[in-house]
Design an enzyme around this catalytic site. Structure first.
Site, short mmCIF file in Angstrom:
data_model
loop_
_atom_site.label_atom_id
_atom_site.label_comp_id
_atom_site.label_asym_id
_atom_site.label_seq_id
_atom_site.Cartn_x
_atom_site.Cartn_y
_atom_site.Cartn_z
N ASP A 29 78.99 18.47 34.41
CA ASP A 29 77.86 19.37 34.19
C ASP A 29 76.97 19.41 35.42
O ASP A 29 76.61 18.36 35.97
CB ASP A 29 77.02 18.91 33.00
CG ASP A 29 77.72 19.13 31.67
OD1 ASP A 29 78.76 19.83 31.65
OD2 ASP A 29 77.24 18.59 30.65
N GLY B 61 81.07 18.29 28.90
CA GLY B 61 82.16 18.86 28.11
C GLY B 61 81.91 18.54 26.65
O GLY B 61 81.46 17.42 26.32
N GLU C 50 86.88 24.37 23.40
CA GLU C 50 86.97 24.43 24.86
C GLU C 50 88.35 24.02 25.36
O GLU C 50 88.55 23.88 26.56
CB GLU C 50 85.88 23.54 25.48
CG GLU C 50 84.48 24.11 25.29
CD GLU C 50 83.40 23.30 25.98
OE1 GLU C 50 82.31 23.86 26.18
OE2 GLU C 50 83.64 22.12 26.30
N LEU D 266 71.05 24.96 11.91
CA LEU D 266 70.06 26.04 11.98
C LEU D 266 68.88 25.66 12.86
O LEU D 266 67.76 26.18 12.66
CB LEU D 266 69.56 26.36 10.56
CG LEU D 266 70.65 26.78 9.56
CD1 LEU D 266 70.09 26.80 8.15
CD2 LEU D 266 71.22 28.14 9.93
N ASP E 270 64.68 18.93 25.74
CA ASP E 270 65.95 19.43 26.30
C ASP E 270 66.94 19.53 25.14
O ASP E 270 67.35 18.51 24.58
CB ASP E 270 66.45 18.46 27.38
CG ASP E 270 67.68 18.98 28.12
OD1 ASP E 270 68.29 19.96 27.65
OD2 ASP E 270 68.03 18.40 29.16
N ASP F 245 76.36 18.66 20.05
CA ASP F 245 77.40 17.65 20.23
C ASP F 245 76.95 16.30 19.69
O ASP F 245 77.75 15.55 19.12
CB ASP F 245 77.77 17.54 21.71
CG ASP F 245 78.44 18.79 22.23
OD1 ASP F 245 79.07 19.51 21.44
OD2 ASP F 245 78.34 19.05 23.45
N GLY G 277 68.41 15.34 29.55
CA GLY G 277 69.81 14.99 29.79
C GLY G 277 70.66 15.31 28.59
O GLY G 277 70.19 15.76 27.54
#
Length: 315
Positions: free
Chosen positions: A18, A44, A146, A237, A262, A268, A303
């Site tokens: 990233d 990822g 992905e 949501l 962030d 994930d 992060g």
């Protein structure tokens, strides 16, 4: 000897580097902004979910392909440092790994991402079959979109035969074959992805942003997705929580308000918590709450993998 399945999670997914730029806000089309900070970090969706689960004390195995021409060694070292087993990761000496270019607006934590698959696009059903013993050892097998659908379907076929729970995080949104959906126990996706996959229009207006309208829309999308054969549809949501739907019932899970610094990686982190709970034998509701608790902590930090909490922080 067969490994104890309890607490074992297998991730079939992507490994990226990233590249993250922070600015006061996201730029408008055609606009150039001066950024506040830049960082490169492992990512990822597959790698993120593997790290999230490992930090919550799951035993995590990983099936993936990683290009070794640039950054590949660093990415594998970072996963190993988190306790993620990478024995089933195929090292491709000729390929580049996946790359994600991410912009984050510091004022509201919103983000925008461009993803270049690299070696992730080469993960094959044969790679998964080569790791069949690892797949069979898992209590839960989780995948994202992905990597190629053929690899995911091969993993879910093995998982179904071994009695593992299958979790498909349908992100980024793609049209999914009926055969894959019929092998999916949990379909996890956000509000936008749910409407896209269900083929329903989703127009953002002030009225539609009301929580009661958001929930009503999500229920309609979930009802349509359940017709595809999946057992549970879980729609996240954002600040409105999550909606868990089966053919028998629907349950809304509100979240405590947090100040988002962030939001990259929040989904994930949520999935990592969910699959950890399921692998431990938690009820569906408790597994959802574990995911929510982990994600709530993660969005309050900067992060992606660095922001993911450890199990003791959730107490």
């Amino acid at each position: 000897m067969t490994k104890n399945k309890a607490g074992r999670v297998l991730v079939v997914g992507s490994i990226n580097m990233d590249m993250v730029a922070h600015a006061p806000r996201l730029p408008a089309p055609g606009e150039t902004l001066t950024g506040d900070a830049f960082v490169m970090a492992p990512g990822g969706k597959g790698g993120n979910q593997a790290v999230a689960a490992a930090r919550l004390n799951a035993e995590v195995d990983f099936v993936a392909r990683v290009g070794m021409r640039q950054y590949g060694g660093e990415l594998l070292q970072a996963l190993a440092a988190e306790g993620v087993a990478c024995d089933a990761v195929v090292r491709d000496a000729e390929a580049l790994p996946g790359i994600a270019v991410i912009m984050v607006g510091s004022s509201d934590g919103e983000n925008s991402i461009v993803y270049v698959p690299g070696s992730n696009a080469d993960l094959s059903a044969a790679d998964v079959q080569a790791a069949a013993a690892t797949v069979r050892a898992a209590a839960v097998v989780v995948a994202q979109l992905e990597v190629p659908l053929e690899a995911i379907q091969a993993a879910f076929e093995l998982a179904r035969k071994s009695g593992a729970v299958t979790v498909l995080n349908a992100a980024p949104a793609l049209a999914l074959p009926a055969g894959l959906l019929s092998l999916t126990d949990w379909l996890v996706l956000n509000e936008t992805e749910a409407h896209q996959l269900a083929g329903r229009p989703h127009v953002e207006t002030a009225d539609l942003a009301e929580p009661v309208v958001v929930l009503a829309q999500a229920r309609l999308a979930a009802a349509q997705l359940l017709q595809s054969g999946v057992k549970q549809v879980l729609i996240t949501l954002g600040s409105d929580g999550a909606l868990l739907c089966t053919n028998e019932a629907m349950q809304h899970f509100p979240v405590l308000p947090v100040r988002a610094i962030d939001t990259v990686g929040a989904g994930d982190t949520f999935v990592g918590g969910l699959v950890t709970g399921l692998a431990e034998g938690m009820t569906a509701a408790d597994a959802v709450r574990l995911g929510q608790a982990a994600a709530s902590i993660a969005v309050s930090r900067s992060g992606v993998q660095a922001a993911m909490p450890r199990r003791g922080e959730l107490a």
